[in-house]
Enzyme design. Structure first.
Site, PDB file in Angstrom:
ATOM      1  N   SER A  26      -6.734   9.709 -15.400  1.00  0.00           N
ATOM      2  CA  SER A  26      -7.872   9.655 -16.317  1.00  0.00           C
ATOM      3  C   SER A  26      -8.874  10.758 -16.008  1.00  0.00           C
ATOM      4  O   SER A  26      -9.389  11.414 -16.909  1.00  0.00           O
ATOM      5  CB  SER A  26      -8.580   8.315 -16.206  1.00  0.00           C
ATOM      6  OG  SER A  26      -7.665   7.280 -16.407  1.00  0.00           O
ATOM      7  N   ASP A  52       1.495  13.853 -18.114  1.00  0.00           N
ATOM      8  CA  ASP A  52       0.292  13.840 -18.948  1.00  0.00           C
ATOM      9  C   ASP A  52      -0.565  15.090 -18.753  1.00  0.00           C
ATOM     10  O   ASP A  52      -1.086  15.650 -19.717  1.00  0.00           O
ATOM     11  CB  ASP A  52      -0.554  12.586 -18.656  1.00  0.00           C
ATOM     12  CG  ASP A  52      -0.050  11.371 -19.430  1.00  0.00           C
ATOM     13  OD1 ASP A  52       1.167  11.316 -19.698  1.00  0.00           O
ATOM     14  OD2 ASP A  52      -0.874  10.489 -19.762  1.00  0.00           O
ATOM     15  N   ASN A  95       4.033  11.573 -24.690  1.00  0.00           N
ATOM     16  CA  ASN A  95       3.542  10.192 -24.827  1.00  0.00           C
ATOM     17  C   ASN A  95       2.206  10.081 -24.086  1.00  0.00           C
ATOM     18  O   ASN A  95       1.887   9.051 -23.521  1.00  0.00           O
ATOM     19  CB  ASN A  95       4.566   9.220 -24.234  1.00  0.00           C
ATOM     20  CG  ASN A  95       4.321   7.771 -24.679  1.00  0.00           C
ATOM     21  OD1 ASN A  95       3.502   7.516 -25.565  1.00  0.00           O
ATOM     22  ND2 ASN A  95       5.008   6.831 -24.055  1.00  0.00           N
ATOM     23  N   ASP A 321      -5.105  -1.510 -16.475  1.00  0.00           N
ATOM     24  CA  ASP A 321      -3.861  -0.894 -15.977  1.00  0.00           C
ATOM     25  C   ASP A 321      -3.438  -1.500 -14.639  1.00  0.00           C
ATOM     26  O   ASP A 321      -2.280  -1.884 -14.449  1.00  0.00           O
ATOM     27  CB  ASP A 321      -4.030   0.618 -15.825  1.00  0.00           C
ATOM     28  CG  ASP A 321      -4.013   1.315 -17.176  1.00  0.00           C
ATOM     29  OD1 ASP A 321      -3.771   0.619 -18.188  1.00  0.00           O
ATOM     30  OD2 ASP A 321      -4.243   2.531 -17.223  1.00  0.00           O
ATOM     31  N   GLU A 349       1.864   2.317 -23.243  1.00  0.00           N
ATOM     32  CA  GLU A 349       3.131   3.052 -23.274  1.00  0.00           C
ATOM     33  C   GLU A 349       4.237   2.212 -23.903  1.00  0.00           C
ATOM     34  O   GLU A 349       5.159   2.708 -24.528  1.00  0.00           O
ATOM     35  CB  GLU A 349       3.527   3.473 -21.865  1.00  0.00           C
ATOM     36  CG  GLU A 349       2.812   4.717 -21.352  1.00  0.00           C
ATOM     37  CD  GLU A 349       1.413   4.446 -20.830  1.00  0.00           C
ATOM     38  OE1 GLU A 349       0.859   3.358 -21.122  1.00  0.00           O
ATOM     39  OE2 GLU A 349       0.864   5.333 -20.157  1.00  0.00           O
ATOM     40  N   HIS A 395       5.670   4.154 -16.763  1.00  0.00           N
ATOM     41  CA  HIS A 395       5.519   4.353 -15.318  1.00  0.00           C
ATOM     42  C   HIS A 395       5.062   3.097 -14.583  1.00  0.00           C
ATOM     43  O   HIS A 395       5.530   2.805 -13.492  1.00  0.00           O
ATOM     44  CB  HIS A 395       4.544   5.506 -15.066  1.00  0.00           C
ATOM     45  CG  HIS A 395       3.213   5.366 -15.766  1.00  0.00           C
ATOM     46  ND1 HIS A 395       2.029   5.680 -15.200  1.00  0.00           N
ATOM     47  CD2 HIS A 395       2.891   4.921 -17.008  1.00  0.00           C
ATOM     48  CE1 HIS A 395       1.041   5.457 -16.035  1.00  0.00           C
ATOM     49  NE2 HIS A 395       1.542   4.997 -17.153  1.00  0.00           N
ATOM     50  N   ARG A 396       4.130   2.363 -15.196  1.00  0.00           N
ATOM     51  CA  ARG A 396       3.569   1.216 -14.464  1.00  0.00           C
ATOM     52  C   ARG A 396       4.575   0.071 -14.335  1.00  0.00           C
ATOM     53  O   ARG A 396       4.578  -0.653 -13.346  1.00  0.00           O
ATOM     54  CB  ARG A 396       2.273   0.729 -15.104  1.00  0.00           C
ATOM     55  CG  ARG A 396       1.222   1.803 -15.142  1.00  0.00           C
ATOM     56  CD  ARG A 396      -0.197   1.313 -15.100  1.00  0.00           C
ATOM     57  NE  ARG A 396      -1.076   2.469 -15.190  1.00  0.00           N
ATOM     58  CZ  ARG A 396      -1.319   3.320 -14.189  1.00  0.00           C
ATOM     59  NH1 ARG A 396      -0.792   3.112 -12.999  1.00  0.00           N
ATOM     60  NH2 ARG A 396      -2.083   4.361 -14.363  1.00  0.00           N
ATOM     61  N   LYS A 423       4.840  10.175 -15.097  1.00  0.00           N
ATOM     62  CA  LYS A 423       3.648  10.201 -15.938  1.00  0.00           C
ATOM     63  C   LYS A 423       2.375  10.289 -15.091  1.00  0.00           C
ATOM     64  O   LYS A 423       1.432  10.972 -15.457  1.00  0.00           O
ATOM     65  CB  LYS A 423       3.629   8.954 -16.810  1.00  0.00           C
ATOM     66  CG  LYS A 423       2.586   8.975 -17.909  1.00  0.00           C
ATOM     67  CD  LYS A 423       2.869   7.820 -18.837  1.00  0.00           C
ATOM     68  CE  LYS A 423       2.148   7.745 -20.126  1.00  0.00           C
ATOM     69  NZ  LYS A 423       1.348   8.669 -20.693  1.00  0.00           N
TER      70      LYS A 423
END
Ligand code: DC
Length: 663
Positions: A26, A52, A95, A321, A349, A395-396, A423
């Site tokens: 972020s 990203d 994405n 998240d 995502e 990814h998470r 990501k």
């Protein structure tokens, strides 16, 4: 990074040590865009290198911004005060929501002829509320596909900034962030007001935005969370140098690891309790579940506290998240855990509520879900199942479920498409393996042996690459030992056996890809020749030398697994290996292959002589008294005389999969 189709995590038992985390996604992408909108140069330290940020950097280059990347330090020469591009530009946003939203707003406010596209999932992620807000203030934006979703086409705006600009706050806070970062571009001669419609979600991300805007000279005035005013005369100013904090959401996996795993604790370097990232509050939720956490300015230390963990009910709006990590911690709790106010999970995502529920159920868990909540029941010993976790290009999901490898039933966990972690955290699994530990019998070893020139080295290294496993070329150890002995002035005979063994015991050998380094000197070519093989064969019949290399060979058995190639791998070094392959090929075939190989390297060779040589070597190797060439009793024979290397790899993978069945 693991680029394999799947990664099998062995059952893990504990964890201790320090991890240094990559920069926050972020913060990284906001800082990049803000630096690009400034006049002058900004040096950004500790930038995250991920999908990203790559997307954002590519977009900024496209716009004509100066971008110089040196490792994790990036120098941005801003666009402020320079001519804005007038030609048509198409941007591919992958994405990357953190690039798509703010860039759309900045481009739309400045105007031009721009198209923004992404991967199919990006075209399913809503952007209508941001587009509505931008249209309200006079931007020209068209939908090229479905209304409300990318791809978008941006034209020239006619800005009307006198009345407050309404934006919805209850779908994604990224819409507000995008406006907050774009509108200072238009506020040179008048104040601009943004009004949030609906309850603002993910407020901590807005805090990050406001915090960073202040670093770039924009002092946003706010009234509660409903009204934000960008003062007249606002102008972006480069802070000169800026450091990106480590990612607090990434920290959540290691905070959870410390809470779940037995051991001396986990230290996280790069982010502390005073972080500007909202997800740092995950540490409070983890502490509520039982983790013991202490923190300093730039670090956290976590130890297991309550065990089992304590089930909790939590409003997770402030940590959307990181809260996913709580869902996996919940499997180790003493009662159910309910995560509430997580509607935003549905538009990330992937639909993260559905994903966490589906994959937890595969592990055996009972899960209930609603539009904006999820309840996960703990999984007691005896009820865990071997699962192949689908990761939805998220990814998470991948990182969360890696923590299931600590399950009480000591079952391995398969993570599909592990590279999706790129990501935000390309080296996530390497970081996990650097602190996680387990007993040797949990770390799988596949042994491959066979006669000389059967292609076992190629096969073993290909299978290792397909599984993401380490590779031990034991022949190279004998080759290097012989080389080092000759360098030390020894003979390769029994008379010098003790001295060679002493050398072998402390062999300063390192493998880097195809390269073999001895005391940091590249000896690859010196040991890979025919003479090197002959010399190796001489030292390999000395029992003291074989004994001296045992510990070194065992040390290759590291997470997540090992492919061991060579003579006694399946019989002496790793007798309990779950799969042993004995690779053969006819002498004629092997001679032909060796001939091709030599010719391609520019050597002259004669097939008949090579064949005679191989047959003599087979006879010597099988009849020698020390470590003769013979298949382990439980080895599977693979005759590759008429198989391509791909077909041989496929066969070994099929055997391996049949021994590692994941539901
Ligand atoms: O696999 P290679 O050609 O690099 O092996 C070199 C020599 O070392 C060969 O003579 C076999 C011997 N060797 C051994 O005795 N034990 C091993 N584990 C590996 C190789």
């Amino acid at each position: 990074m693991f680029s394999t189709a799947f990664l099998d995590l062995p059952a893990l038992q504990g964890a201790s040590g320090t991890v240094t985390l990559p920069g926050s996604k972020s913060i990284s992408n906001r800082v990049l865009l803000l630096s690009a909108l400034c006049q002058g140069t900004t040096v950004v330290h500790d930038l995250l290198d991920s999908d990203d940020t790559q997307v954002m950097l590519a977009a900024l280059r496209h716009l004509g911004c100066g971008v110089d990347v040196q490792g994790t330090t990036v120098t941005i020469n801003g666009l402020g005060g320079r001519a804005w591009p007038t030609e048509a530009i198409e941007f591919f946003m992958g994405n990357a929501g953190t690039a798509m939203r703010p860039l759309t707003a900045a481009l739309a406010v400045q105007g031009g002829d721009f198209t923004l596209k992404g991967v199919p999932r990006m075209h399913e992620r809503p952007i209508g509320d941001l587009v509505d807000a931008l249209r309200e203030l006079g931007c020209t934006i068209d939908y090229l596909g479905n209304t409300g979703y990318p791809p978008l086409r941006i034209g020239q705006p006619q800005l009307q900034l006198d009345k407050p600009i309404p934006v919805r706050g209850d779908v994604s806070s990224q819409f507000l962030t995008a406006l907050l970062m774009a509108l200072p571009l238009a506020a040179t001669d008048r104040a601009i007001t943004i009004e949030v419609i609906g309850e603002l979600i993910s407020k901590p991300y807005i805090e990050i935005t406001l915090n960073l805007l202040a670093r770039y000279g924009i002092q946003v005035e706010r009234q509660g969370w409903e009204k934000f005013v960008i003062p007249a005369g606002s102008r972006y100013q480069s802070p000169g140098t800026i450091h990106v904090e480590a990612d607090a959401s990434s920290a959540s996996y290691f905070i959870a690891l410390g809470a779940i795993a037995k051991g001396d604790g986990i230290r996280i370097q790069g982010v502390g309790a005073d972080s500007i990232q909202g997800d740092i509050r995950f540490m409070d939720a983890a502490a509520q579940m039982g983790a013991n956490i202490i923190s300093g300015p730039n670090w956290l230390e976590i130890q297991r506290g309550a065990w089992p963990l304590k089930g909790i009910t939590l409003d997770c709006n402030h940590i959307p998240d990181a809260a996913m990590t709580l869902a996996v911690m919940a499997l180790y709790a003493d009662g159910p855990t309910t995560l509430r106010n997580i509607a935003s999970w549905r538009v990330k995502e992937t639909d993260r509520i559905a994903a966490m529920a589906t994959e937890s159920r595969k592990l055996g868990a009972t899960v209930e879900e609603g539009p904006d909540w999820i309840t996960i029941h703990p999984l007691p010993q005896g009820q865990w199942q071997r699962a192949s976790i689908h990761t939805y290009d998220d990814h998470r999901v991948a990182m969360c479920f890696s923590l299931a490898a600590f399950n009480a039933d000591q079952l391995p966990v398969r993570i599909e498409d592990p590279k999706c972690v790129a990501k935000t955290f390309p080296d996530y699994f390497e970081a996990l393996f650097s602190v996680a530990h387990t007993s040797a019998h949990n770390i799988p070893v596949i042994c491959i042996d066979g006669p000389t020139a059967s292609g076992k080295g190629t096969l073993a290294s290909r299978v290792a690459a397909a599984l993401g496993y380490h590779y031990l070329d034991s022949g190279a150890l004998y080759r290097v030992t012989a080389y080092a002995a000759l360098q030390a002035g020894l003979t390769l005979e029994a008379a010098d056996e003790a001295k060679i063994a002493e050398l072998a015991r402390r062999l300063p050998v390192r493998f880097e890809g195809e390269q073999v380094l001895l005391s940091n000197v590249d000896v690859t070519d010196a040991i890979r020749c025919e003479q090197g093989g002959m010399n190796a064969s001489k030292v390999s019949v000395l029992p003291a030398v074989r004994e001296a290399l045992v510990d070194l060979q065992h040390s290759f058995q590291r997470l997540p697994g090992l492919l061991a190639d060579g003579r006694d791998m399946g019989t002496v070094i790793f007798p309990n290996a779950p799969l042993k392959v004995f690779l053969t090929a006819s002498a004629a075939q092997r001679a032909e292959r060796r001939h091709k190989q030599l010719i391609s390297k520019g050597f002259s060779a004669n097939i008949d002589a090579l064949r005679a040589d191989l047959e003599a070597r087979d006879a010597r190797d099988t009849s020698r008294s020390v470590a003769p060439l013979k298949p382990a009793q439980d080895a599977l024979q693979l005759d590759n005389s008429s198989l391509t290397i791909e077909a041989s790899v496929e066969q070994v993978m099929v055997w391996w999969q049949s021994r590692q069945v994941f539901g």
